[in-house]
Design a protein around this motif. Structure first.
Motif, PDB file in Angstrom:
ATOM      1  N   SER A  49     -70.513   1.875  26.152  1.00 44.27           N
ATOM      2  CA  SER A  49     -70.797   0.725  27.055  1.00 44.27           C
ATOM      3  C   SER A  49     -72.171   1.849  27.322  1.00 44.27           C
ATOM      4  CB  SER A  49     -70.723   0.170  28.213  1.00 44.27           C
ATOM      5  OG  SER A  49     -71.592  -1.366  28.719  1.00 44.27           O
ATOM      6  N   THR A  58     -77.996  -3.982  28.166  1.00 36.64           N
ATOM      7  CA  THR A  58     -76.391  -3.823  28.395  1.00 36.64           C
ATOM      8  C   THR A  58     -75.838  -3.644  26.519  1.00 36.64           C
ATOM      9  OG1 THR A  58     -75.711  -5.568  29.150  1.00 36.64           O
ATOM     10  CG2 THR A  58     -76.283  -3.850  31.246  1.00 36.64           C
ATOM     11  N   TYR A  59     -74.907  -2.533  26.407  1.00 36.85           N
ATOM     12  CA  TYR A  59     -74.616  -2.498  25.135  1.00 36.85           C
ATOM     13  C   TYR A  59     -73.258  -2.867  25.751  1.00 36.85           C
ATOM     14  CZ  TYR A  59     -72.328  -0.568  21.142  1.00 36.85           C
ATOM     15  OH  TYR A  59     -71.834  -0.803  19.974  1.00 36.85           O
ATOM     16  N   TYR A  60     -72.372  -3.780  25.374  1.00 31.53           N
ATOM     17  CA  TYR A  60     -70.834  -2.584  24.671  1.00 31.53           C
ATOM     18  C   TYR A  60     -69.965  -3.288  23.797  1.00 31.53           C
ATOM     19  CZ  TYR A  60     -71.126  -4.284  30.013  1.00 31.53           C
ATOM     20  OH  TYR A  60     -71.858  -4.653  31.277  1.00 31.53           O
ATOM     21  N   LYS A  65     -65.498  -4.896  25.086  1.00 31.40           N
ATOM     22  CA  LYS A  65     -66.398  -6.835  25.080  1.00 31.40           C
ATOM     23  C   LYS A  65     -66.046  -7.349  26.341  1.00 31.40           C
ATOM     24  CE  LYS A  65     -69.732  -7.138  22.551  1.00 31.40           C
ATOM     25  NZ  LYS A  65     -70.661  -7.099  20.945  1.00 31.40           N
ATOM     26  N   SER A  68     -65.025  -5.600  30.557  1.00 31.42           N
ATOM     27  CA  SER A  68     -66.306  -4.095  30.821  1.00 31.42           C
ATOM     28  C   SER A  68     -67.579  -5.004  31.760  1.00 31.42           C
ATOM     29  CB  SER A  68     -65.998  -2.640  30.314  1.00 31.42           C
ATOM     30  OG  SER A  68     -67.038  -2.629  28.790  1.00 31.42           O
ATOM     31  N   THR A  69     -67.771  -3.803  32.501  1.00 33.36           N
ATOM     32  CA  THR A  69     -69.169  -3.881  32.959  1.00 33.36           C
ATOM     33  C   THR A  69     -69.877  -2.937  33.383  1.00 33.36           C
ATOM     34  OG1 THR A  69     -68.307  -6.909  33.957  1.00 33.36           O
ATOM     35  CG2 THR A  69     -70.867  -5.824  34.835  1.00 33.36           C
ATOM     36  N   ILE A  70     -70.491  -2.566  32.829  1.00 33.90           N
ATOM     37  CA  ILE A  70     -71.308  -1.564  33.361  1.00 33.90           C
ATOM     38  C   ILE A  70     -73.156  -1.906  34.285  1.00 33.90           C
ATOM     39  CG2 ILE A  70     -73.205  -1.618  31.337  1.00 33.90           C
ATOM     40  CD1 ILE A  70     -73.480   1.435  31.887  1.00 33.90           C
ATOM     41  N   LEU A  81     -68.593   1.733  35.683  1.00 37.54           N
ATOM     42  CA  LEU A  81     -67.894   0.609  34.872  1.00 37.54           C
ATOM     43  C   LEU A  81     -66.435   0.232  35.427  1.00 37.54           C
ATOM     44  CD1 LEU A  81     -67.682   0.398  32.166  1.00 37.54           C
ATOM     45  CD2 LEU A  81     -66.430   2.084  31.318  1.00 37.54           C
ATOM     46  N   CYS A 109     -76.866   2.755  21.177  1.00 42.33           N
ATOM     47  CA  CYS A 109     -75.721   4.119  22.188  1.00 42.33           C
ATOM     48  C   CYS A 109     -74.293   4.403  21.129  1.00 42.33           C
ATOM     49  CB  CYS A 109     -75.154   2.988  23.040  1.00 42.33           C
ATOM     50  SG  CYS A 109     -74.082   2.955  24.058  1.00 42.33           S
TER      51      CYS A 109
END
Length: 127
Positions: A49, A58-60, A65, A68-70, A81, A109
């Motif tokens: 991410s 944001t990019y996952y 995907k 997760s959460t950044i 993360l 990324c």
């Protein structure tokens, strides 16, 4: 001098959750995006991410995907993360990284664009 120090790696059971932290110092948020990458034994380092310091985008990666959460706490100079629904295939060393601010994280990324790496924290998912 850019420093990135990861923490929070642990042994967790399948289906469990972890929150990794990355304490950043030696730069300002206008200089770099921040990303998380991982490397499993015998495999190449891969993206997890990225978080844009320019606009909060944001990019996952597909592998993480929806699991997760950044996020970033600017006051603490820390990036997180949050990972949920962990699977054995998520076992890897997780690295925090600083990427050049001029990059578009949705496209770049990737490990090849990273300027600075942390030393990593080990996540093991096993019963």
């Amino acid at each position: 001098q850019v420093q990135l120090v990861e923490s929070g790696g642990a042994l967790v059971q399948p289906g469990g959750s972890l929150r990794l932290s990355c304490a950043a110092s030696g730069f300002t948020w206008t200089d770099y995006h921040i990303g998380w990458f991982r490397q499993a034994p015998g495999r190449e380092r891969e993206s997890v991410s990225c978080l844009s310091s320019a606009d909060g985008d944001t990019y996952y990666a597909d592998t993480m995907k929806n699991r997760s959460t950044i996020s970033r706490d600017s006051a603490k100079n820390t990036v997180y993360l949050q990972m949920n629904g962990l699977k054995p295939e998520d076992t890897a060393v997780y690295y925090c990284a600083a990427l050049p601010i001029y990059l578009t994280i949705q496209v770049l990324c990737i490990p090849e664009t990273v300027d600075h790496w942390g030393k990593g924290t080990l996540v093991t998912v096993s019963s």
